[in-house]
Scaffold this active site. Structure first.
Site, PDB file in Angstrom:
ATOM      1  N   HIS A  24      -2.826   2.503   2.934  1.00  0.00           N
ATOM      2  CA  HIS A  24      -1.908   3.266   2.298  1.00  0.00           C
ATOM      3  C   HIS A  24      -2.538   4.418   1.397  1.00  0.00           C
ATOM      4  CE1 HIS A  24       1.898   3.654  -0.385  1.00  0.00           C
ATOM      5  NE2 HIS A  24       0.881   4.012  -1.049  1.00  0.00           N
ATOM      6  N   GLU A  25      -3.485   3.699   0.758  1.00  0.00           N
ATOM      7  CA  GLU A  25      -4.414   4.362  -0.225  1.00  0.00           C
ATOM      8  C   GLU A  25      -5.424   5.401   0.590  1.00  0.00           C
ATOM      9  OE1 GLU A  25      -3.955   4.350  -3.532  1.00  0.00           O
ATOM     10  OE2 GLU A  25      -2.306   2.808  -3.413  1.00  0.00           O
ATOM     11  N   HIS A  28      -3.507   8.554   1.335  1.00  0.00           N
ATOM     12  CA  HIS A  28      -3.300   9.481   0.112  1.00  0.00           C
ATOM     13  C   HIS A  28      -4.658  10.384  -0.052  1.00  0.00           C
ATOM     14  CE1 HIS A  28       0.235   8.039  -1.566  1.00  0.00           C
ATOM     15  NE2 HIS A  28      -0.233   6.805  -1.927  1.00  0.00           N
TER      16      HIS A  28
END
Length: 223
Positions: A24-25, A28
């Site tokens: 997820h990170e 980004h």
């Protein structure tokens, strides 16, 4: 399928949680890098190394306490730094950077669902191989869908808040952005009062129903 006790559930959640947070990170940072901001890349945050993204309080302590006392998995990782001034089209690109995280979770949920299906196919051959795949796959679907839905709540500093902030007219976006310091406090209040679960669980349940292996996930976690 046999229901899991708390310790067994924590064991099968460990790998999916680490992957869910890490990817997820990293998503980004990867999208931000593609759109012109290399801040996360320079700081080593575009990586699958979970240690670069784990927050001791938000990733470990809070989720464990929330799970044991409320049955609801809640937490956060260290936010990936993004300098909007470096983006090619700041308002549009901030929305794309924000939605990349939940998008990665959706892809992972689909992948874990396929792992459940693989486990079901192997079950008649070897339960020793099949059961870990099924249980871990179900946990992977659950945590990724929860993380995706939670992050899409239109409240800063969540990803949904970033998307909404990018879509609002500039004046409204400025006023909305001033609520960010209170965002986590609002979320914790919603969690403690049970409103967060009331809002999110129906959406999570519906989303899981669209994925492969949904019957197993619902049998283990919602029945």
């Amino acid at each position: 399928m046999q229901a899991l006790n708390h310790m067994q559930l924590l064991a099968v959640l460990a790998v999916p949680v680490l992957l869910a947070i890490t990817v997820h990170e990293a998503a980004h940072g990867w999208v931000a890098n593609k759109l012109g901001d290399h801040t996360a890349l320079r700081l080593g945050r575009v990586t699958f190394n979970p240690l670069r993204h784990v927050d001791l309080v938000g990733t470990l302590l809070v989720p464990a306490l929330a799970f044991f006392f409320t049955g609801f998995l809640f937490g956060w990782a260290k936010p990936v730094p993004v300098n909007w001034r470096n983006l090619h089209h700041p308002r549009r690109d901030m929305a794309l950077v924000a939605v990349a995280g939940p998008g990665a979770n959706l892809i992972m949920a689909l992948a874990w669902g396929l792992i459940i299906q693989a486990g079901l196919l192997l079950y008649p051959v070897s339960q020793w191989i099949a059961l870990p795949l099924i249980y871990t796959g179900a946990a992977g679907v659950l945590i990724n869908v929860f993380l995706m839905v939670l992050n899409l709540v239109p409240l800063l500093p969540l990803d949904g808040g970033r998307v909404l902030n990018s879509l609002l007219p500039p004046r409204l976006a400025y006023l909305f952005s001033r609520l960010e310091p209170f965002g986590l406090i609002i979320l914790l209040i919603l969690l403690v009062t049970g409103l967060l679960g009331t809002i999110l669980i129906p959406v999570v349940h519906w989303t899981i129903g669209l994925l492969p292996g949904s019957g197993i996930v619902k049998e283990l976690f919602f029945v």
